[in-house]
Scaffold this motif. Structure first.
Motif, short mmCIF file in Angstrom:
data_model
loop_
_atom_site.label_atom_id
_atom_site.label_comp_id
_atom_site.label_asym_id
_atom_site.label_seq_id
_atom_site.Cartn_x
_atom_site.Cartn_y
_atom_site.Cartn_z
N GLN A 34 0.82 -1.21 0.00
CA GLN A 34 0.00 0.00 0.00
C GLN A 34 0.86 1.26 0.00
O GLN A 34 0.49 2.27 -0.60
CB GLN A 34 -0.89 -0.02 1.24
N GLU A 74 1.51 2.62 -3.46
CA GLU A 74 0.43 2.87 -4.44
C GLU A 74 0.62 4.24 -5.09
O GLU A 74 1.31 5.10 -4.54
CB GLU A 74 -0.94 2.76 -3.77
N ASP A 75 0.03 4.43 -6.23
CA ASP A 75 0.07 5.74 -6.91
C ASP A 75 1.47 6.22 -7.23
O ASP A 75 1.74 7.40 -7.24
CB ASP A 75 -0.56 6.83 -6.03
N GLU A 128 -6.69 -11.10 0.37
CA GLU A 128 -6.81 -9.64 0.42
C GLU A 128 -5.47 -8.97 0.15
O GLU A 128 -5.41 -7.91 -0.45
CB GLU A 128 -7.37 -9.19 1.77
N ASN A 177 -4.98 -8.99 -3.46
CA ASN A 177 -5.78 -7.92 -4.06
C ASN A 177 -5.07 -6.58 -3.99
O ASN A 177 -5.09 -5.81 -4.94
CB ASN A 177 -7.13 -7.80 -3.34
N GLU A 178 -4.45 -6.34 -2.84
CA GLU A 178 -3.77 -5.06 -2.68
C GLU A 178 -2.55 -4.99 -3.60
O GLU A 178 -2.26 -3.95 -4.17
CB GLU A 178 -3.35 -4.88 -1.21
N ARG A 213 -3.94 -4.18 -6.92
CA ARG A 213 -4.48 -2.82 -6.97
C ARG A 213 -3.37 -1.78 -7.07
O ARG A 213 -3.49 -0.78 -7.77
CB ARG A 213 -5.32 -2.54 -5.72
N GLN A 231 -12.89 -9.05 -8.79
CA GLN A 231 -13.41 -7.68 -8.80
C GLN A 231 -12.25 -6.67 -8.84
O GLN A 231 -12.28 -5.73 -9.63
CB GLN A 231 -14.27 -7.50 -7.55
N GLN A 233 -11.29 -4.26 -12.08
CA GLN A 233 -11.22 -2.81 -11.90
C GLN A 233 -9.87 -2.29 -12.35
O GLN A 233 -9.77 -1.27 -13.02
CB GLN A 233 -11.40 -2.50 -10.42
#
Lengths: 520, 869
Positions: free
Chosen positions: B484, B487-488, B526, B529-530, B533, B583, B587
Motif C-alpha cells: 500500500q 500505491e500511486d 486480500e 488484491n492489494e 491494486r 473484482q 477494476q
C-alpha cells in the motif's frame, strides 16, 4: 437469561487480522466507485451545455455585483495557493499522490470557474501552465486528465493573451482526443480546444497544423450526445476561417457529411444547434462543402427543423445555413426549392414564422434568406409575391430596425425585377412594382436613401429608379417627390462614393431636371 | 387448558413431545392471544408451579413483546397496545406480584418482562404508576424483593430513554440504587443488583452529575464498591466506572487520582475479569481524549463542547509501567486463539491508545522497556518488548520514530526468521506491518525502506509465509501495508521485480492445508488484491495471467458436487474470496484502454463463472459475485447487454433478498452500475427491475438502510433510459413524494434517526436529479411539470428544517438547478414563487464547502437561464 458476564462488547484488539479489515475496505471502495461514476455522469450532463454555448456565462452577470474588490483579492490569494499546491502535488510521489494531484487540480479548476472574473491571469503568472501540461502526460489517470483539461478550458475562455498561453498544452490536448481516450476526457479536451480555436485566426491555424481537425471530426461520427455536441462546437470554431481550407478538408473526411446530416436531423436541439453552426461555416467558406451539402438532404432537414423548432439558438444557424446554401449554389433554387414543391412551401412557411417572431435576428436572417430566393427565377418571385410574406415585409420596412429594413428592402427590390439577361438595367416586373408601391413601401426605400450606410442607400436609390422608370403614366415622379425623394437624393450631389453620386445625380437630372421644373 | 404441562413438555428432551408442545402453544397463541398471555403471566406468578414452567412462561411473554427485527418489533408493540385494558392490567399485576416470589428465577424473569412492558407503555404515558409502585414500600420488604425491585429498575432504565421518566422519579431511583450499593447494605445480592442497576441508570443521571454533592456521593459509593470482597460486585462497579468515564468525562477531574490508585491496584492484584475492566477504564478515557483532540484538530482556538483535561498525559509516568507489566502476562498459545482476550492483550491495546493520545511524550518512557527485554532469554519478555514497540508506532511523529525504526528494522527482520518462539514471530510480523502502515509511503520524508533493504524485506516476508498460520497471516498483513505504501507511484514501483514471486507465494499460501486457521486464506487473498491494486503497467501482463489462474480456481469450486453443509459453507467462503479478487483485477485492468482490451478476451468466461457462482446458491446471491458483476459491467460497457438475459434472474433474486439486506443493497448498487454501462440498452429489463424496486420500497420487512439507495437507483435508471422513464413516473413519483414528506421533518429524532433521514433525503434528491436530467432536452419534459411544485416544496421544507448535512445540501441545490435546467421557463415562475429557494441558493453560494458552492454556482446559472427565457 440474565447477562452474567461483562456488558461491554469486547474491545477490538489493536493486533488484528488484516483480512477482515482489508475486505471491508475493498467492498466499500467498490461501492464508492459506483457513487463516483454517478457523480461524474451527472456532472457531465449538467455542465456541458453551460460551457458549450459560450455566451451563457453572461446571463447572470448582472446579479453578481456583490463581487467586491476584496473578494477578488481573496480569490487571487486562493488561486496562488492552489497553483502552489498543484506544483507540490505534481512533484510529490507515492501514497495518495494521484488523489492529491486530482484534489489540487479540482481546487484550481473550481477557482478558475468562479466569478465573472476568473483569476486566470494570477494562475498563469504563478506558473500554472507548465504544471498543467505535466498533468496531461500520457498514461495519467482519467480523473487527472479530466481535471487538467477542465482547468485549461477555463483558462482558454479568458482574455486573448491568456488563451494564447495554452500553446504548450495544445499538442497534448489534441492527443487526448484520440480513439483510446475515454469519452469524458476527449470531450473536455475538445472543449478546451474549442475555446482556443474561437480566439482567432492565428490560433486556429496552429491547431490545424497540429492536426486537431481529424480527431475532432472523428468525435462527431458516433451517437454520443454530449461528446458530439462539444466536438461540433469546437469544429465550428476551428473552421471559422477566413481561409476555406479547413472547411473543405472537414467535409471531405469520410463519414463527416453523413454524421452532420444525421445529428442535424435526429439530434436534440442543443446538438442540432452546434451542427448547424458547423454547416454555417462550411457553406460560408467552402464551395466544395457547399456543393456537397447542396446535393444532400441538408435543405430538407434544415427546413424541417426550422418548422419544428422554437429555439432561437437553433433557428439562427439554421436560417443562416439555408441562406448560405441558397446564395452559394444555384442547384438549391433550381432543383430543390422549386416553386410547386412541398419543400418550397414549407420553407416559405418557416420564413413567415421567423419574420413574425419577436427576435430581431430571426427577422433579419429570414429576410436575407428570402432575398436570396427572391433573386431567383420569375417563378420564385411570383411565388413569394403571392404569399403572405409580402405584407409582412412591407410592414417591417416601415417599422423594423434599420438592419432588418435593409434586408427587407433587398427582398422587395428583388421581387420587382426579372433576372438580368445580359448586361444593362434589369427588366421590370411592373405588376409587382405597382402593387408594392400601392402598399406604401416607397417611403421605406426613401428612408434608406437617407441612411449613411451606402449599401442601404444604393438599394433605396435602385428602387426609386424602378419607381421612376416603371410606374405607369409617369406617376413615379410624383410619388417620389411626395415622399421627399428629391431631397433625399440631393444629399448625394457631392457624395464621396462615386457610384452613388453618379446614380443619384443621374436620376435627379433625368427625372427632375430643368424640364421637370418647367413642366410642373 | 393446562398450560403448565405444555410448558414443561416444550422443554422435554424427547423431540416429538417437544415439537407437539410447541405446536400446541402456537395454536393457543393464535386462537386467543389475550387468554394466552394471561395464562402465561398467571403461570409465572404462581408459587405452586414448577420453576421450569414459570421460567418458560416468562420467556414466551418477553418474546411476545420484543423482537430483534425492526418491523417485527413494531408489530409486537402495536399488538400489545391494542390489547384489552383489563387484560393488560391483570398481566401487569401478575408481573409485579412475581417480584415477591421466593424463587429467584421467577423474579428475575418477571423483572425483564416488566421492563419490556415499560419499554412499550411508558413512552405512551401508560402505566404511569409503575415506578411509584416499585419505589413504595421498598424499605419494608424482605431482601429478595428489594433485589428484584432494583433489578427491575435497572432493566427499565436499559429499556426506556431518559426523557420518559420524570426527574423526581429519577432522583428517587438513583437514591434507592446508591443506597443499595452502599457498604452498609448487608445483603450481597441486593448490593450486586443495585450496582448493576446503576450501570443502566447512569444515562438518567445528567442532573445529578451536575450537582457536586450528589456526584461526590455517587462517585464515593462506586469507588467503595470496587473494594467489595465480592468479585462480581467489584466487576460491576468497574463497569460503572468505565461508563462514567465516557459519559461524564468532563466531571472526572476531582476523582481521577483516586481512580488511578484503585485501578492500578486492580490491574496488578485483582482477578482477571476485574483487572480487564480496570484497564478498560483507561482505554475509554483515551477514546474520549482522542475524540476531543481530534475535534480541536490541532487548533486550540476552536471551541469544543468538552475541554481536554489531559488525564492520560498526567497519568503517563505511572500508567505506562502499569501497562507494560500487563504485557508480560501473556497466555501460552494465545496467538493461535482468535477470540483470545486477556490482560496482556487488553494492556497492549490500551497502550496503543495511550500512544495515540499523547504522541511523542511516550517514546522515552517505553524505549527502556523495549531495549531491556528485546533480547531476553524468556520469550515472554521478547514478545512483550516487541508488542510495546508495535504499539508506539501510531501517534508519535516520524521524526521521533524513524531513527528508532531504522535501528530496529534489521533486528525485527532477523527475529521474524530466527526467533524460536512462534508467539514472538507473530508479534514481530505484526510490528513490521505497523512500521509499514505508519512510517512507509511517500508522505514520509525519510523513507524506512530503501533500494538496499527492499529486497531483504520482501524475501523475509515471503519466507515467513511458510511459517505457522498465525505468523504467516501477520506476514501477509505486513506485505499488505508494504504494498500500500507504494500505491500511486505512477508507472514504476520498487516491487515490480518481485511481483511474480509475491503473487506466486500468496497463491501458495491460499493452497496451504492449514489456511483456514487464523484467517490465513482470507488475509492472503486480500493481500493479493492489494498487490494487484497497487501494481503498475509494468506488471499488467502478469495481472492478465493472474486472471486465468483465479478463473481456474473459481472453476474448481464449481465442479464440486454433493457437498455437506460444512463443505458448502467453505465453498461459499472461497468463492467469495475469489470473486473479490476478480473484482479488483477487473477494476485494475479496466482503467486503461490497452489492458482493458487485452482483458476483454476473458470477459465471456468470467461472466459464465460468475453465473455458476450464483447458481450454487439457490435463494441468495453472493455479495462478492455481485460486486464483480459491477466491475465487469463498467469494463464491458454497452457490451454487457449480451449477458443480461442470463444474468437478469440473479439480479432479480438479489433485489428480492429481504433477509440478507446487505445483498439486496449491493444489488441495488449493481443496477446503477449496469444502467451506466448499458445506458438505454437496459430498457427491456426496466419493467422487471422497477417492479422489484417498488416492491422493496413498500415492504416493511426490508431493512430501512436499503431504501435510500433504491431511490438513488430510480435516478440511475432515469438517466439511462431518459424519456422512456415516462411510464414509471406514475408509480415512482408518489413514492418519492410520500418518502419526501416523511423525511421532511426530524423534530424529536435522535442522532441516528437524523442521520438516516439525511440518507433518505439524499436518495430522494438523487432520484429527482436523475429524472430531471434524464428528461432534459426531450420533448416530454412537460410531463414533469406537475411534479415540480412538490419537489420545490420538499426543498423548501428541508431548508426550513435547518438540519441538512453537507451532502444533502449539495444534492438539494443540484435538484433546484436540474429542475430549472430541464423545465426552463416552466420552472422559472415556480422557482420565483418558492418561499426559500433564493435564500437557500444564497446560503449555498456562500458555503464553506466548495462542492456545495460549485453546485450552487451551477444552479444559479441554470435558474437565471430559466427565468430569462
Amino acid at each position: 437469561m440474565a447477562d452474567e458476564t461483562s456488558k461491554h462488547p469486547k474491545r477490538e484488539s489493536i493486533k488484528s487480522s488484516v483480512g477482515s479489515i482489508a475486505g471491508q475496505r475493498r467492498r466499500e471502495k467498490a461501492v464508492m466507485v459506483g457513487k463516483q461514476r454517478r457523480e461524474l455522469l451527472m456532472r457531465t450532463k449538467r455542465l456541458c451545455r453551460v460551457g458549450v454555448s459560450s455566451d451563457s456565462a453572461n446571463v447572470d452577470a448582472d446579479d453578481d455585483d456583490m463581487m467586491m474588490d476584496g473578494e477578488q483579492s481573496i480569490l487571487e490569494d486562493q488561486t496562488l495557493k492552489a497553483v502552489q499546491e498543484l506544483k507540490n502535488a505534481v512533484s510529490y510521489q507515492g501514497k495518495g499522490a494521484m488523489q492529491k494531484r486530482v484534489n489540487a487540480l479540482r481546487e484550481l479548476r473550481r477557482l478558475l470557474s468562479k466569478s465573472e472574473y476568473p483569476p486566470v491571469e494570477v494562475a498563469l503568472t504563478a506558473g500554472a501552465m507548465s504544471t498543467l501540461v505535466q498533468c496531461l502526460s500520457f498514461g495519467s489517470p482519467d480523473e487527472q486528465l479530466l481535471e487538467a483539461a477542465w482547468c485549461l478550458t477555463n483558462i482558454a475562455a479568458g482574455k486573448p493573451e491568456e488563451t494564447k498561453a495554452l500553446s504548450p498544452a495544445l499538442p497534448l490536448l489534441i492527443a487526448h482526443m484520440g480513439e483510446k481516450s475515454s469519452l469524458p476526457v476527449a470531450e473536455q479536451c475538445a472543449w478546451a480546444l474549442g475555446n482556443v480555436a474561437g480566439e482567432g485566426e492565428d490560433l486556429r491555424n496552429i491547431l490545424l497544423s497540429q492536426g486537431a481537425l481529424q480527431p475532432l471530426a472523428r468525435m462527431i461520427l458516433p451517437n454520443k450526445g454530449s461528446t458530439v455536441r462539444t466536438a461540433a462546437w469546437a469544429l465550428s470554431n476551428l473552421i471559422k476561417g477566413p481561409e476555406s481550407k479547413a472547411a473543405t478538408e472537414l467535409i471531405r473526411i469520410d463519414g463527416v457529411l453523413d454524421a452532420i446530416l444525421r445529428h442535424l436531423k435526429k439530434g436534440d436541439e442543443d446538438l442540432a444547434t452546434e451542427l448547424a453552426w458547423v454547416v454555417v461555416y462550411l457553406t460560408a467558406l467552402s464551395n466544395v462543402a457547399t456543393n456537397m451539402l447542396a446535393k444532400s438532404d441538408v435543405v430538407q432537414i434544415l427546413v424541417e427543423r426550422l418548422a419544428s423548432s422554437h429555439s432561437l439558438q437553433l433557428l439562427i444557424p439554421l436560417l443562416r445555413s439555408l441562406g448560405n446554401l441558397v446564395a452559394g449554389d444555384s442547384h438549391v433554387t433550381s432543383h430543390i426549392l422549386v416553386p410547386g414543391n412541398e419543400i418550397t412551401v414549407n420553407a416559405i412557411q418557416a420564413m413567415i414564422k421567423c419574420l413574425e417572431s419577436e427576435h430581431r435576428v430571426l427577422k433579419k436572417e429570414s429576410s436575407w434568406v428570402l432575398s436570396n430566393i427572391a433573386a431567383g427565377s420569375i417563378e420564385h418571385k411570383k411565388m413569394i409575391y403571392s404569399s403572405e410574406v409580402v405584407s409582412l415585409l412591407v410592414r417591417l420596412l416601415s417599422t423594423a430596425p434599420f438592419d432588418i429594413r435593409k434586408e427587407v428592402a433587398y427582398v422587395l427590390g428583388n421581387l420587382c425585377v426579372a433576372p438580368a439577361e445580359g448586361s444593362g438595367r434589369p427588366t421590370l416586373i411592373t405588376e409587382h412594382l405597382i402593387s408594392l408601391v400601392g402598399k406604401g413601401c416607397l417611403a421605406g426605400f426613401v428612408d434608406l436613401v437617407r441612411s449613411i450606410d451606402t449599401e442601404a442607400a444604393r438599394v433605396g436609390l435602385q428602387f426609386i429608379e424602378l419607381v421612376l422608370r416603371g410606374m405607369p403614366n409617369g406617376e413615379g415622379v410624383k410619388l417620389v417627390e411626395a415622399e421627399d425623394g428629391i431631397d433625399a437624393m440631393e444629399r448625394f450631389q457631392f457624395h464621396e462614393n462615386e457610384e452613388l453620386r453618379t446614380m443619384a445625380n443621374e436620376l435627379v437630372d433625368v427625372y427632375f431636371g430643368v424640364n421637370y421644373r418647367l413642366d410642373s | 387448558m393446562e398450560v403448565t404441562q405444555v410448558l414443561l413438555s416444550a422443554q422435554s428432551v424427547d423431540s416429538t413431545v417437544r415439537k407437539h408442545a410447541e405446536e400446541t402453544l402456537k395454536q393457543f397463541q393464535e386462537q386467543n392471544l389475550p387468554v394466552f398471555l394471561l395464562s402465561l403471566s398467571a403461570e409465572l406468578a404462581s408459587e405452586e408451579k414448577p420453576v421450569d414452567s414459570r421460567r418458560l412462561a416468562g420467556l414466551i411473554l418477553k418474546n411476545a413483546l420484543d423482537a430483534k427485527e425492526q418491523h417485527r418489533k413494531y408489530e409486537l408493540v402495536q399488538r400489545w397496545l391494542s390489547l384489552d385494558v383489563a387484560v393488560k392490567s391483570q398481566i401487569r399485576a401478575y408481573l409485579l406480584q412475581t417480584l415477591s416470589s421466593t424463587v429467584s428465577d421467577a423474579r428475575s424473569t418477571a423483572s425483564q418482562v416488566i421492563a419490556k412492558v415499560a419499554g412499550i407503555e411508558l413512552p405512551q404515558k401508560q402505566w404511569p404508576e409503575l415506578i411509584g409502585s416499585l419505589l413504595s414500600n421498598v424499605h419494608q420488604v424482605p431482601p429478595h424483593v428489594k433485589q428484584a425491585t432494583l433489578e427491575t429498575l435497572g432493566y427499565i432504565c436499559e429499556e426506556v430513554s431518559p426523557d420518559v421518566i420524570e426527574q423526581d422519579q429519577v432522583n428517587k431511583i438513583l437514591t434507592l440504587v446508591v443506597q443499595g450499593m452502599n457498604a452498609n447494605e448487608a445483603n450481597i445480592d441486593v448490593r450486586l443488583a443495585a450496582t448493576r442497576a446503576l450501570y443502566n441508570a447512569l444515562g438518567f443521571a445528567q442532573a445529578n452529575f451536575s450537582n457536586d454533592m450528589e456526584r461526590d456521593y455517587i462517585m464515593r459509593v462506586v469507588c467503595e464498591a470496587t473494594l467489595s470482597p465480592e468479585v462480581k460486585i467489584r466487576q460491576a462497579s468497574y463497569e460503572c466506572l468505565v461508563s462514567i468515564g465516557s459519559t461524564y468525562y468532563e466531571k472526572l477531574a476531582p476523582y481521577i487520582q483516586d481512580i488511578f490508585n484503585i485501578t492500578s491496584k486492580a490491574v496488578r492484584e485483582d482477578e482477571e475479569q476485574v483487572a480487564l475492566q480496570a484497564i478498560e477504564f483507561w482505554s475509554s478515557i483515551c477514546d474520549e481524549e482522542i475524540d476531543i483532540l481530534e475535534e480541536y484538530g490541532g487548533d486550540f482556538t476552536a471551541d469544543s463542547d468538552v475541554p481536554c483535561y489531559y488525564f492520560i498525559k498526567q497519568a503517563l509516568p505511572a500508567l505506562v509501567p502499569l501497562l507494560l507489566e500487563t504485557l508480560l502476562k501473556q497466555e501460552e498459545d494465545q496467538d493461535q486463539d482468535e477470540g483470545a482476550w486477556n490482560l496482556a492483550m487488553a494492556g497492549g491495546t490500551c497502550l496503543g491508545l495511550v500512544v495515540r493520545t499523547v504522541g511523542d511524550d511516550i517514546v522515552p518512557l517505553v524505549m527502556p522497556f523495549i531495549e531491556e527485554n528485546l533480547s531476553k532469554e524468556d520469550w515472554r519478555r521478547r514478545e512483550a518488548a516487541t508488542y510495546a514497540f508495535g504499539s508506539i508506532l501510531e501517534g508519535p511523529s516520524p521524526d521521533k520514530l524513524t531513527p528508532i525504526v531504522n535501528v530496529a528494522l534489521n533486528f525485527m527482520l532477523t527475529a521474524l526468521t530466527k526467533d524460536p518462539s512462534s508467539h514472538v514471530k507473530d508479534t514481530t510480523a505484526w510490528t513490521l506491518g505497523r512500521i509499514f502502515e505508519f512510517l512507509h509511503g511517500s508522505a514520509v520524508e525519510n523513507p524506512i525502506i530503501t533500494p538496499s533493504n527492499c529486497q531483504q524485506i520482501v524475501t523475509v516476508l515471503l519466507e515467513s509465509m511458510k511459517d505457522a498460520p498465525n505468523v504467516a497471516e501477520k506476514a501477509c498483513g505486513a506485505l499488505y501495508f508494504l504494498t500500500q505504501g507504494y500505491e500511486d507511484l505512477g508507472s514504476t514501483s520498487p516491487l515490480t521485480p518481485y511481483f511474480q514471486d509475491i503473487v506466486q507465494c500468496l497463491l501458495n499460501v491460499t493452497h496451504r492445508e492449514d489456511a483456514a486457521e487464523s484467517r490465513l486464506r482470507s488475509s492472503a487473498y486480500e493481500t493479493l488484491n492489494e498487490v494487484v491494486r497497487c501494481s503498475t503497467e509494468e506488471t499488467a501482463r502478469l495481472v492478465l495471467e493472474l486472471v486465468q489462474v483465479i478463473m481456474q480456481e473459481l472453476h474448481k469450486t464449481l465442479e464440486a458436487q454433493k457437498l455437506s453443509s460444512d463443505e458448502r459453507e467453505k465453498q461459499n467462503e472461497l468463492q467469495g474470496l475469489l470473486c473479490g479478487c476478480l473484482q479488483v483485477i477487473i477494476q485494475k485492468l479496466g482503467v486503461s484502454e490497452a489492458t482493458k482490451f487485452a482483458f476483454m478476451q476473458y470477459a465471456d468466461q468470467i461472466m459464465s463463472l460468475l453465473l455458476g457462482v450464483f447458481a450454487c446458491r439457490s435463494a441468495t446471491v453472493h455479495e462478492e459475485a455481485m460486486l464483480s458483476i459491477g466491475a465487469l459491467a463498467y469494463a464491458t460497457g454497452p457490451n454487457f447487454a449480451k449477458y443480461m438475459p442470463d444474468f437478469y434472474k440473479y439480479l432479480e433474486m438479489g433485489l428480492q433478498n429481504f433477509e440478507e439486506y446487505q445483498v439486496c443493497s449491493v444489488t441495488v448498487g449493481i443496477v446503477g452500475d449496469i444502467c451506466r454501462a448499458l445506458e438505454d440498452k437496459i430498457l427491456p429489463y426496466c419493467d422487471g427491475i422497477m417492479t422489484q424496486l417498488l416492491k422493496d420500497l413498500s415492504s416493511n420487512q426490508l431493512h430501512r438502510s436499503v431504501k435510500p439507495p433504491i431511490f438513488s437507483c430510480f435516478g440511475d435508471i432515469a438517466l439511462a433510459i431518459g424519456e422512456n422513464f415516462e411510464k414509471y413516473l406514475m408509480y415512482a413519483m408518489p413514492m418519492l413524494q410520500s418518502a419526501a414528506e416523511l423525511s421532511a421533518h426530524t423534530s424529536g429524532a435522535d442522532d441516528e434517526m437524523i442521520e438516516y433521514t439525511n440518507l433518505l433525503r439524499n436518495g430522494i434528491l438523487e432520484a429527482y436529479s436523475g429524472i430531471f436530467q434524464g428528461f432534459k432536452n426531450s420533448p416530454k419534459t412537460q410531463l414533469l411539470i406537475p411534479y415540480a411544485p412538490h419537489a420545490l416544496q420538499f426543498l423548501d421544507s428541508i431548508y426550513m428544517e435547518k438540519d441538512m448535512d453537507d451532502i444533502v445540501m449539495k444534492t438539494a441545490i443540484e435538484v433546484l438547478g436540474d429542475l430549472a435546467d430541464t423545465l426552463g421557463s416552466n420552472a422559472g415562475s415556480l422557482i420565483q414563487q418558492s418561499m426559500s429557494c433564493k435564500d437557500f441558493l444564497n446560503e449555498c453560494l456562500s458555503s464553506e464547502d466548495h462542492l456545495i458552492k460549485e453546485s450552487a454556482e451551477w444552479a444559479r446559472l441554470a435558474i437565471s437561464r430559466a427565468i430569462s427565457v
